[in-house]
Design a protein around this motif. Structure first.
Motif, short mmCIF file in Angstrom:
data_model
loop_
_atom_site.label_atom_id
_atom_site.label_comp_id
_atom_site.label_asym_id
_atom_site.label_seq_id
_atom_site.Cartn_x
_atom_site.Cartn_y
_atom_site.Cartn_z
N ASN A 12 0.84 -1.20 0.00
CA ASN A 12 0.00 0.00 0.00
C ASN A 12 0.87 1.24 0.00
O ASN A 12 1.16 1.82 1.03
N THR A 39 -5.78 -5.17 1.92
CA THR A 39 -5.81 -5.33 3.36
C THR A 39 -5.19 -4.05 3.90
O THR A 39 -4.83 -3.17 3.12
N SER A 40 -5.01 -3.95 5.20
CA SER A 40 -4.44 -2.71 5.72
C SER A 40 -2.99 -2.55 5.28
O SER A 40 -2.45 -1.46 5.22
N GLU A 41 -2.32 -3.66 4.95
CA GLU A 41 -0.89 -3.62 4.66
C GLU A 41 -0.55 -3.68 3.18
O GLU A 41 0.37 -3.05 2.73
#
Lengths: 142, 432
Positions: A12, A39-41
């Motif tokens: 990201n 995803t958040s990563e």
């Protein structure tokens, strides 16, 4: 029947998606379908492109982590209940779907790209029930 | 082949006799020639006559890296500059570089110990050795170079970096031995793969790797990827450079050239010598050096010694791979963490490449540990749940090993910077 989907691992970070689309653009590779799971990563970019092998080598040369994944594409009428019917058939035959993404072509039909756990079984089930599968060459042309 | 059988296979009494003789001579010399040593000895009430055997070694005061810095650049040299024929210096990442000087005799001793090391590794005169350690102030390149020439092997003095050239010469010249840092050897392996060079088409058979810590798992990976025997060589410029100790083909500990460098293991807290076999800080006393002899120099490397005779026939004492350093220990939320522990966990998991970067931050009053791990291409799945599972597996393993939580972040291959020199594994951003 089996379509080579181009999958790219992306952190990201600003500009990474842009880099991918630019690399493919200047090499004259068209993207006919794409989805970005995040995803958040990190994110996973999945695409159907005009020349999967060439696109893969272009991205690898640019040091992207990329690979080709086998998927299939179901052509379904663009009308209420059509997706439900297809999924009903698959779940009835215990075909597990890892992920899917879909797009409408026009008022008449829609394409559903599927990644099943067992691709051969999925193809057999769909053919048995007279569902229309899109060929790889057609997909790459769109 | 054993280069100097008389020394390398001497029995313990013979070795102690040599060490005693040389220690007594060294202590006399430094007492009379180096004011800082004389002062240190006087402070503890010692005169040279008090040192009568190698057993008296522990009476002598320690030497620290700061002593070298305080006497920068040449204050610790025992001979006039007219006797010094070579100067090397450490990279000096923390302040002024550490400077060392060699007399002609020192260079000969250095060549001797490196030649012994090469023979331990299985290198012979027919070999073509590509020395990919940096040449220059760093001792790696020139140290290996003169050892190879002394042995009679063919040296390619390519120095570090310029990976494309490294691979080209390796192919064209039929290099049989590569000497570089272990992390650079993995980088070379990656580049070979990228360039489509197969290990079968190379003649490489031995790798001599040192200058940074590496684990057994890293050894396995290097050996598999390059199709070679990976040998660990140890050294530090303060003592002489590479060749202080080296593994033999048994790969069962590094034989210390103890007729030149006498090792001790001490407790880094109490500074008391520990019995053989216990893990502690490695301390060296040089007993042949003329340019800059060092008495009980604290290396900060943690290891243990094994005095048993080796299967190779050598009796030279062996040191284990260093377990970490007594000073790079990170204290995170009160827990002691060695970067080597993290490396071991990562390398136990076949899915992850050994390239990682540990970042320590302080948020408010809380220290956080973030680990960036490169995901190897062959593992990369197009399913998020598999990647998440990998991340969780690493997180749990680290948590159970270290006792603290680590934020694991998966990154794209080749994100973490590679260097031809020492790999940077830790970034500590805490302002303490």
């Amino acid at each position: 029947m089996i379509i080579k989907q181009l999958t790219v691992f992306l952190e990201n970070k600003t500009g990474r998606l842009n880099e991918v689309s630019q690399l493919l653009g200047i090499s004259g590779i068209n993207i006919s379908a794409m989805t970005l799971a995040d995803t958040s990563e990190f994110g996973i970019l999945r695409m159907i492109v005009s020349e999967p092998e060439k696109a893969l080598s272009i991205l690898k040369d640019a040091e992207f982590s990329a690979r080709l994944t086998d998927v299939i594409c179901l052509n379904s009428p663009n009308e209420p209940g059509a997706l439900a019917r297809a999924l009903e058939i698959l779940s009835g035959e215990s075909v597990f779907i890892e992920y899917l993404y879909a797009y409408s072509m026009d008022n008449k039909s829609a394409n559903i790209v599927l990644k099943p756990d067992n691709i051969q079984k999925c193809i057999e089930v769909l053919q048995k029930h007279k569902m229309e599968l899109v060929s790889a060459s057609e997909m790459y042309k769109i | 082949m054993i280069w100097n059988e008389k020394i390398e296979c001497a029995n313990r009494d013979e070795m102690r006799t040599i060490q005693t003789e040389r220690l007594i001579e060294t202590v006399k010399r430094i007492y009379h020639n180096v004011p800082s040593y004389r002062q240190k000895m006087q402070e503890v009430g010692l005169v040279p006559d008090d040192i009568r055997s190698i057993d008296d070694l522990s009476k002598l005061p320690f030497t620290l890296k700061t002593d070298l810095r305080d006497n920068y650049p040449f204050g610790m040299f025992t001979v006039p500059m007219s006797e010094i024929v070579r100067i090397h210096a450490s990279s000096g990442t923390t302040g002024k570089p550490t400077v060392v000087g060699y007399t002609r005799k020192d260079l000969n001793s250095w060549s001797e110990v490196v030649t012994r090391s090469l023979c331990m590794a299985g290198v012979h005169r027919e070999d073509i050795v590509q020395v990919a350690y940096g040449y220059g102030l760093f001792t790696g390149g020139l140290g290996l170079h003169y050892g190879c020439e002394n042995l009679g092997a063919s040296v390619i003095p390519i120095s570090g970096g310029n990976t494309e050239k490294q691979l080209q010469l390796m192919e064209d010249f039929g290099t049989t031995v590569i000497a570089c840092t272990p992390s650079y050897s993995l980088f070379l392996a990656e580049e070979m793969e990228a360039a489509g060079i197969k290990k079968e088409n190379l003649k490489l058979r031995i790798g001599i790797f040192g200058a940074e810590p590496w684990t057994e798992n890293m050894r396995k990976e290097i050996e598999a990827k390059l199709g070679i025997k990976a040998i660990d060589i140890y050294g530090l410029s303060e003592i002489i450079g590479p060749g202080v100790s080296c593994e033999c083909e048994q790969q069962a500990g590094m034989h210390i050239n103890e007729d030149h460098f006498v090792p001790e293991i001490i407790d880094p807290e109490t500074l008391q010598p520990l019995p053989a076999g216990e893990i502690g800080e490695l301390v060296f006393t040089t007993i042949t050096k003329e340019g800059i002899p060092l008495i009980r120099y604290r290396t900060r490397d943690l290891t243990r010694l094994n005095y048993e005779k080796c299967a190779c026939g050598r009796t030279l004492v062996r040191m284990e791979k260093c377990k970490g350093r007594s000073d790079d220990m990170l204290i995170i939320r009160g827990v002691n963490v060695f970067p080597s522990q993290i490396e071991t966990v990562l390398l136990e998991m076949s899915e992850t490449a050994p390239h990682y970067l540990l970042i320590v931050e302080r948020e408010g009053n809380l220290d956080t540990l973030k680990l960036m791990v490169e995901v190897q291409e062959q593992f990369f799945s197009d399913e998020i749940r598999q990647l998440e599972a990998l991340r969780k597996k690493i997180t749990h393993k680290l948590q159970s090993t270290l006792g603290i939580s680590v934020d694991v972040k998966l990154v794209e291959p080749k994100t973490i910077e590679r260097t031809a020199g020492k790999a940077k594994r830790v970034i500590d951003n805490r302002k303490l």
